[in-house]
Design an enzyme around this catalytic site. Structure first.
Site, short mmCIF file in Angstrom:
data_model
loop_
_atom_site.label_atom_id
_atom_site.label_comp_id
_atom_site.label_asym_id
_atom_site.label_seq_id
_atom_site.Cartn_x
_atom_site.Cartn_y
_atom_site.Cartn_z
N SER A 134 0.78 -1.15 -0.06
CA SER A 134 -0.04 0.02 0.06
C SER A 134 0.77 1.01 0.06
CB SER A 134 -0.78 -0.01 1.22
OG SER A 134 -1.77 1.39 0.99
N LYS A 188 -4.46 -6.88 3.39
CA LYS A 188 -4.40 -5.63 2.24
C LYS A 188 -5.97 -5.07 1.80
CE LYS A 188 -2.61 -2.53 -0.47
NZ LYS A 188 -3.69 -2.60 -1.66
N HIS A 191 -7.75 -3.46 4.58
CA HIS A 191 -6.89 -2.10 4.64
C HIS A 191 -7.78 -1.16 3.41
CE1 HIS A 191 -4.53 0.77 2.49
NE2 HIS A 191 -3.96 0.82 3.67
N ASN A 192 -8.02 -1.74 2.36
CA ASN A 192 -8.53 -0.89 1.36
C ASN A 192 -9.99 -0.75 1.57
OD1 ASN A 192 -5.99 -1.42 -0.13
ND2 ASN A 192 -6.86 -1.73 -1.85
N GLU A 195 -10.24 2.01 3.89
CA GLU A 195 -9.85 3.35 3.00
C GLU A 195 -11.05 3.71 2.25
OE1 GLU A 195 -7.71 3.61 -1.40
OE2 GLU A 195 -6.40 2.68 0.10
#
Length: 477
Positions: A134, A188, A191-192, A195
């Protein structure tokens, strides 16, 4: 490739679009001899011509040359489009490699694909590492947050390389072994998803301040600059001020007014919601953010209904401060939901993910880097089995202090007709968690009435069914 370069490169990168090129440059800048390869050799030559002075590169025209250029155990990072293209590159490389060699997928692959690939390559004696990376192109070049999965053995060889090129905060590399097989790509993905939620909440803050509060984009940019000096300090808040303060050179209008209001998505947010449903974890903030992007693209429906106005409403003098409080509280909820999902997946797949370590490696390099990640790390270090971030003393107190302002924001938005699905769903989630009783009791009764789905009771053990169509007596189910 000349024989003199065979077996000399420490690591390789194949797929030299912006992210791959910048990652290769980052590795070279840190003293690693990097073999580079792309399906089009012209792109490989371009990288060497433009950036060859930054370190040692070994250009390879073919996958065979790339593999031959590497020291053993060989390590190749794949930076190509997810899905079929990734499988094709893996198959080609695997046929050229030997037991003990390593293939690292640095793209946004679905974690289930990573689990499948890791299992298949393990049978051939090869290591496969799904590594979430990232930070965008800037992070790839100057220090990303890296979330590698795979076997502990693979990390012994690969970890020192990745840690050296990752972002660094307070002397700690923003890279840690997340867990086996697909753990890195799962983290990940979440995480996105966080986001997505974070950006949606920021967008709702801007929309409410502009449409209900009457502030111009430049004024809202100043508001965000002020917010970025406190506990909301983060990369996304920082760049929000930059975007809102930017003026389009061609028209002289605020940049945000000349950009179409249709947000795209590449799939990781949608995957997050889909996997949350499979795990039974409510990630309402992420879901609302995904659906908000989908709705923004429904221009036919929007044009058929829009009237362009905002309902007259008495806007409180405290609107700016209220929105700030609502943004912080809603962000806490979004992160809490994301960490809940990571915990649930870790238990389901036996990954043993350290949640505090995830907060630690997200503090630098990545898109959602923020000061309050230090608080999240502290919360999980103090209580690794914390049932929710909202239970932690600091976050519980912070949300309680914000809740009245948060409610005013949602009420003001509803009265004005300004959509705030992120703020509203986060508040509803918070209120649901703190309710002594939820209406799910009625849902249980309805399901039993129409489908004999049974129910449980608060006063005794067991499962029961009421004979609704007969004498309404209760029986053991």
């Amino acid at each position: 490739m000349a024989n003199s370069t065979e077996g000399t490169a420490r690591i390789a990168v194949t797929g030299l679009a912006t992210m791959g090129s910048n990652l290769a440059r980052n590795l070279a800048r840190h003293g690693f001899k990097v073999a580079v390869h792309n399906r089009s050799f012209a792109r490989t030559k371009s990288l060497i011509e433009q950036h060859g002075h930054e370190g040692e590169f070994v250009p390879a025209e073919t996958a065979a040359e790339l593999v031959a250029s590497l020291q053993k155990p060989r390590q190749v990072i794949i930076m190509v489009k997810a899905g079929g293209p990734t499988d094709a590159v893996i198959d080609e490389l695997a046929d050229l490699m030997e037991p003990g060699d390593m293939i690292i997928d640095g793209g946004n692959a679905h974690f289930a694909d990573t689990r499948r690939r890791e299992a298949a390559l393990k049978e051939r004696g090869l290591h496969f590492v799904g590594a979430g990376i990232s930070g965008g192109e800037e992070g790839a070049l100057n220090g990303p947050s890296i979330m590698p999965g795979g076997s502990p053995e693979s990390y012994k060889h690969l970890g020192p390389v990745l840690e050296s090129i990752a972002a660094n905060v307070d002397g700690q590399a923003c890279c840690v072994h997340v867990g086996p097989d697909g753990a890195g790509h799962f983290v990940k993905m979440v995480h996105n998803g966080i986001e997505y939620a974070d950006m949606q909440l920021i967008a709702e803050s801007y929309d409410l301040l502009r449409r209900a509060g009457g502030l111009a984009p430049a004024q809202i940019a100043d508001v965000f600059r002020t917010w970025n000096s406190g506990d909301l300090e983060s990369y996304l808040v920082e760049i929000t001020a930059e975007v809102l303060g930017h003026v389009d050179a061609e028209t002289g209008k605020p940049f945000v007014d000349v950009v179409t209001d249709q947000a795209e998505q590449k799939g990781t947010g949608r995957w997050t919601v889909q996997e949350a449903l499979e795990l039974g974890i409510p990630v309402t903030g992420i879901a609302e953010a995904v659906f908000a992007r989908s709705l923004s693209a429904r221009t036919d429906q929007r044009s058929a209904l829009q009237d362009g106005g905002v309902n007259p409403v008495d806007v409180p003098d405290t609107l700016v401060d209220d929105v700030r409080a609502a943004l912080y509280a809603s962000k806490v909820v979004a992160y809490a939901q994301g960490f809940d999902q990571i915990r649930a997946a870790s238990e389901t797949y036996s990954w043993d993910i350290d949640l505090g370590a995830m907060a630690t490696i997200w503090r630098g390099g990545c898109i959602i880097r923020a000061v309050f990640l230090n608080r999240i790390r502290e919360a999980y270090e103090k209580s690794p089995d914390l049932p929710s971030l909202l239970v932690d003393e600091y976050f519980r107190s912070a949300v309680e202090q914000a809740v009245e302002a948060w409610r005013r924001v949602v009420v003001t938005a509803v009265q004005a007709g300004v959509p705030v699905p992120g703020f509203a769903s986060a508040l509803a989630y918070y209120d649901a968690l703190r309710s002594e009783r939820l209406p799910a009791a009625l849902v249980q009764g309805l399901r039993d009435f129409f489908g004999a789905h049974t129910y449980t009771r608060v006063d005794k053990q067991g499962t029961f069914h009421t004979l609704w169509g007969a004498d309404r007596s209760e029986i053991d189910a």
